[in-house]
Write an enzyme that holds these catalytic residues in place. Sequence first.
Site, short mmCIF file in Angstrom:
data_model
loop_
_atom_site.label_atom_id
_atom_site.label_comp_id
_atom_site.label_asym_id
_atom_site.label_seq_id
_atom_site.Cartn_x
_atom_site.Cartn_y
_atom_site.Cartn_z
N PRO A 18 -1.55 -18.55 -11.24
CA PRO A 18 -2.52 -19.28 -12.05
C PRO A 18 -1.98 -20.65 -12.41
O PRO A 18 -0.85 -20.79 -12.86
CB PRO A 18 -2.67 -18.39 -13.29
CG PRO A 18 -1.38 -17.63 -13.37
CD PRO A 18 -0.92 -17.43 -11.96
N MET A 19 -2.80 -21.69 -12.19
CA MET A 19 -2.38 -23.06 -12.50
C MET A 19 -3.53 -23.81 -13.15
O MET A 19 -4.63 -23.88 -12.59
CB MET A 19 -1.92 -23.78 -11.23
CG MET A 19 -0.63 -23.24 -10.63
SD MET A 19 -0.16 -24.08 -9.10
CE MET A 19 -1.27 -23.28 -7.92
N CYS A 102 3.63 -20.53 -19.74
CA CYS A 102 3.30 -21.95 -19.55
C CYS A 102 4.28 -22.82 -20.34
O CYS A 102 4.43 -22.67 -21.55
CB CYS A 102 1.88 -22.23 -20.02
SG CYS A 102 1.44 -23.99 -19.92
N LYS A 141 2.55 -12.58 -17.42
CA LYS A 141 3.34 -13.56 -16.67
C LYS A 141 4.21 -14.32 -17.67
O LYS A 141 3.71 -14.83 -18.68
CB LYS A 141 2.46 -14.53 -15.90
CG LYS A 141 3.25 -15.46 -14.98
CD LYS A 141 2.32 -16.27 -14.08
CE LYS A 141 3.14 -17.02 -13.02
NZ LYS A 141 3.98 -18.08 -13.59
N ASN A 204 8.30 -15.13 -8.90
CA ASN A 204 7.66 -16.44 -8.83
C ASN A 204 8.73 -17.52 -8.98
O ASN A 204 9.66 -17.36 -9.77
CB ASN A 204 6.61 -16.54 -9.94
CG ASN A 204 5.90 -17.88 -10.01
OD1 ASN A 204 5.57 -18.35 -11.09
ND2 ASN A 204 5.64 -18.50 -8.89
N GLY A 205 8.58 -18.60 -8.22
CA GLY A 205 9.49 -19.72 -8.35
C GLY A 205 10.09 -20.16 -7.04
O GLY A 205 10.82 -19.42 -6.39
N ASP A 206 9.73 -21.37 -6.59
CA ASP A 206 10.31 -21.97 -5.39
C ASP A 206 9.97 -21.25 -4.10
O ASP A 206 10.75 -21.28 -3.14
CB ASP A 206 11.83 -22.10 -5.51
CG ASP A 206 12.26 -23.09 -6.59
OD1 ASP A 206 11.40 -23.85 -7.06
OD2 ASP A 206 13.45 -23.08 -6.95
N GLY A 228 2.83 -20.87 -6.11
CA GLY A 228 2.15 -21.79 -7.02
C GLY A 228 1.99 -23.16 -6.41
O GLY A 228 1.12 -23.40 -5.56
N ARG A 229 2.85 -24.10 -6.80
CA ARG A 229 2.69 -25.50 -6.41
C ARG A 229 2.67 -25.70 -4.89
O ARG A 229 2.02 -26.63 -4.40
CB ARG A 229 3.83 -26.33 -7.03
CG ARG A 229 3.72 -26.48 -8.53
CD ARG A 229 4.97 -27.14 -9.11
NE ARG A 229 6.14 -26.28 -8.97
CZ ARG A 229 7.39 -26.74 -8.96
NH1 ARG A 229 7.62 -28.03 -9.06
NH2 ARG A 229 8.40 -25.89 -8.85
#
Length: 345
Positions: A18-19, A102, A141, A204-206, A228-229
């Site tokens: 989610p972003m 967040c 999350k 999650n992450g990278d 994500g990104r």
Amino acid sequence: MIQLGKLSLPEKPLFLAPMEDVTDYTFRFMCKHFGANVVYTEFVASEALIRDVKKSFRKIEIYDYERPVGIQIFGKDLNSMVEAAKIVENAKPDFIDLNFGCPVKKVATKGAGSGMLQNPELLIEITRSVVKAVNIPVTVKTRLGWDENSIIIHDLALRLQDTGIAWLSIHGRTRSQFYRGVANWEPIKKIKDDPRIHIPIIGNGDIKTPQDAANAFKLYGVDGIMVGRAAIGKPWIFHYIRHFLNSGEILPPLTVNERVAIARLHLEKSIDYKGEKYGILEMRQHFGNYFKGLPNAKEVRTKLVTANSVDEIESVFTYLKNTYGDMPLDNDHLVDNHCQKLENL
């Protein structure tokens, strides 16, 4: 198949993170189209839902084709979070996700999002109360902790499990890191290795490449991974990851022509959903990412983000096709800095 709460998903499921200002209906459509197994809405403030803010209700509109889909809420007041969860339940998502991760200043420093990591007792109380208040799965999350001196995720995971959540998603950074540095997956692995943990853990992450995804499953034993990104301007990353997980083969980079076709589909869906004016405005944050790596990427991006009509955008697309055509564009190592720009908000 793997069972996550009430959901039956393929082995090694892929989640779209989610972003805020990114994972709207149109972007979820694109990522689902390319193989994301689970998607989330943008987060929505519990207080805004209670006040019946029209924009917030627009965020929680979901459609059957995108299932399984979760609606994510955030806040710091127990009663408001419970009331908001009940409102969200009426929208019929497959699950409700509680945002305790967040890092944005305007959220975290007011005690919500990752700010809740400074008040774990309230975080647990809110989670337990929401789980009891609704009849659909609740997930969480969060991050490793507020900073390097307060990494509380292992104990927190055990306590969250006891509240009855369906699964836990963990971003391998602290709040103080924001999105800087490298995500630390070792605490996530320690949680997965703990025999007391029986709920699924999503990492999650990278996750920027198919190899990153494969390593996350192999080295850290997570039940699913969250992108994500790296999906911004590259929704096909889910297809590339799944192909690599299944075959060990890295698909070739997309050509400029292929990227144009995908960007056009995204634009069409955005306009269908929001109308031409707002559909084009929404696409501005995505266009530059679709064509990163071009020799004149800055010029192309400028033209796309200043275009005010479909005809103007199509003229840029025509230029790209005529100039670059079947040229492969390999920018898979690049990650948009969209979320980093939020740090000072």
